[in-house]
Motif scaffolding. Sequence first.
Motif, PDB file in Angstrom:
ATOM      1  N   UNK A   1       0.862  -1.183   0.000  1.00 58.19           N
ATOM      2  CA  UNK A   1       0.000   0.000   0.000  1.00 58.19           C
ATOM      3  C   UNK A   1       0.901   1.238   0.000  1.00 58.19           C
ATOM      4  N   UNK A   2       0.315   2.417   0.139  1.00 56.39           N
ATOM      5  CA  UNK A   2       1.010   3.711   0.010  1.00 56.39           C
ATOM      6  C   UNK A   2       1.462   3.906  -1.449  1.00 56.39           C
ATOM      7  N   UNK A   3       1.869   5.153  -1.816  1.00 56.41           N
ATOM      8  CA  UNK A   3       2.307   5.358  -3.203  1.00 56.41           C
ATOM      9  C   UNK A   3       3.453   4.428  -3.618  1.00 56.41           C
ATOM     10  N   UNK A   4       4.232   3.938  -2.646  1.00 54.13           N
ATOM     11  CA  UNK A   4       5.343   3.044  -2.974  1.00 54.13           C
ATOM     12  C   UNK A   4       4.866   1.615  -3.209  1.00 54.13           C
ATOM     13  N   UNK A   5       3.542   1.396  -3.189  1.00 56.10           N
ATOM     14  CA  UNK A   5       2.997   0.048  -3.295  1.00 56.10           C
ATOM     15  C   UNK A   5       3.423  -0.709  -4.537  1.00 56.10           C
ATOM     16  N   UNK A   6       3.732   0.016  -5.613  1.00 56.96           N
ATOM     17  CA  UNK A   6       4.092  -0.697  -6.837  1.00 56.96           C
ATOM     18  C   UNK A   6       5.441  -1.394  -6.714  1.00 56.96           C
ATOM     19  N   UNK A   7       6.294  -0.911  -5.808  1.00 53.69           N
ATOM     20  CA  UNK A   7       7.586  -1.570  -5.593  1.00 53.69           C
ATOM     21  C   UNK A   7       7.360  -2.977  -5.041  1.00 53.69           C
ATOM     22  N   UNK A   8       6.444  -3.064  -4.045  1.00 57.43           N
ATOM     23  CA  UNK A   8       6.135  -4.358  -3.463  1.00 57.43           C
ATOM     24  C   UNK A   8       5.400  -5.243  -4.449  1.00 57.43           C
TER      25      UNK A   8
END
Lengths: 303, 386
Positions: B35-42
């Motif tokens: 989740x959060x804007x960095x969610x795409x990294x995960x």
Amino acid sequence: MLLLEQILNGLQYSALLFLLASGLTLIFGIMGVINLAHGAFYMVGAFCAAYTAMATGSFWLGGLAALIGSACYGALIETSIMRRLYSRDHLDQVLATLAVVFFSNELLTLIFGRSPPAMPTPEWYSSFVQVLPGLMYPVSRLLFIAAGLLVAVGMWLLINHTRLGMLIRAGADDHEMVGALGVNIARLYTLVFVFGCALCGLAGFMAAPLLSVEIGMGEKILITTFVVIVVGGVGSVRGALVGALLIGMVDSLGRAYIPPLLDQLLPSETSGTLSAGLISASAYIVMALVLLVRPRGLLPARA
Amino acid sequence: MKNLVLRACLATSLCAATAAQAVEPVRIGFITTLSTPAGYLGEDSRDGFQLAIDQEDGKLGGVPVQLIVEDDGLQPAKAKQIADRMSLDGISLYTGVIFSNVLAAVINTATKDGFYVSNNTAPSTLAGEKCMANYFVGSYQNDTPHEMAGVAANELGYKKMVILAPNYQGGRDALAGFKRTFKGEVTEIYTKLNQLDFSVELARVRSLAPDAIFQFHPGGGGINFAKQYGGSGLSAQIPMVVPVFSMDERMLAAVGDVAKGTNIVTLWNPQSDNPANQAFVKAFSEKYKRAPTVYAAQTYDTARLIGAALKTSQGNLKDQAAFRAAMKNVKFDSIRGDFSFAQNQHPVIDWYLLQVQAGADGKLVEVPIRTLATRHVDSYAAQCAI
């Protein structure tokens, strides 16, 4: 020349803050709702703008979609959720609007996925204008300043010279009395809320080519927006304008001039950390100073 | 009644199925940021790992595995709770963490009775004197991309650089790493963490007129920076050098045409003709309908690294010494070419410089320019005494 450029940069940041803060302050001033979800409508606007512009190839259709998308989403949220919150206390409002933030983030993730889209822009948008001899400034940022100015003038006309504006002012002063005089207060509330959301949509559209269109983009700017309305005086659009200008300018000029200034005064090890700290805190320092002198903000709505 | 019979049937057939499966699968705890804007990294990390498992029909290195994915929401405290719970459940192999502050909260729990194999972050604090026996890194040491950016700037002939990063630990480490290898003159500009508008800093860059800039702003901040760098007209005048984490494939798509000319320092060259890499890019694109990012690539590689070690140890994690030895001497077809571990159990790999250019069809492509280092050992390896 550099100073002038930095002032324009400050104005542009102020314009973004004003577009968001004017809606937020109206909603707070009239309905008394602490709306943490305000940034969500800005995000919805930016996503609508980017995806419409990508699908149609038209920059302006993207703008239209942002206004309509944010306004419709605002109407939906107002009639389904906000309406139930007006009579509740602030804690309930904070909890419910925070839930709207989470809901909106997940909704957009489901619809658009997690990859930030790129907003296509026309040729003229990325060109430069000679503002003064030796100072070229991007059209995109001038447009942003113009939009902020236009909305400021438009709001002034609306609030001071129309019947709706009269009701808004009256509602901010004493909404029970306005209701008692036979004004359909529920409709006025919906109208004001949707209007605030449309302004968010406009901000989202203007920001989409400059900023990353991503999930959670609203939360990043919401705190600064709240600082703006507290500094300006809660509920006052004039206050939002003054607050946005003050915070935007202090932030931009601080970032531009604090580090070189401290570099000259102090040894480089201490000046680096000190200036970085000062820059991060500048908006809050201004807020603290303003509240110290004028606890209700610079231009409070109610005297 | 009919329903009940049906359920009973289902239950017995399920029991039969589990009984038939003689080997208990190795469970892998995958704690990541979804989740959060960095969610795409995960998301990309998880998908990369899952791809490696799916390619072997639920196995890694011939050993059946079960991937247990949990979202840490970029909160160290939450990640610690997840790790504690997984540890109580008897999981003894972990990976997935994206951010170094999250890893710091997880690492002690994970390595107490088990192993942590990093697919992404590897902070300097765990790479030198405080290196750990049960902690392996399949990705890269955090400082190296910035050190390599300094090497790239030297080789591109830049003498005067402006270097920018947000004012937090990762940002300060980035600038320190760059300065370690860059030989010219630098001006440092610290931005605010989560800053939106960079026009002020860009005006300063313009007035300083450097040969090039180096910047490290991962995720949304990096997209903002690159969009505005292009919008200000600076990208056409002053070249930009970035580590790949400031311009991954998704960020490149979000920035668009103004990213042209960006110099990207990376540990993975998507166009490498290494057969394992070609197969990975093809399989990932087909399965997920998007191009893999560096996060997907290094996590896929980490999954196959774990697979090779599981194969040698026959899936036995109880014998820690044996699994450790299997990891240390691991041999597998890495998508990055030759792969081995340094003294501190961080990878010895090659580093590349790519440049964003317009392809024949007008779309942006990352063109390999040169190899910056071959078989590179990170700066902290010598301080580790395992």
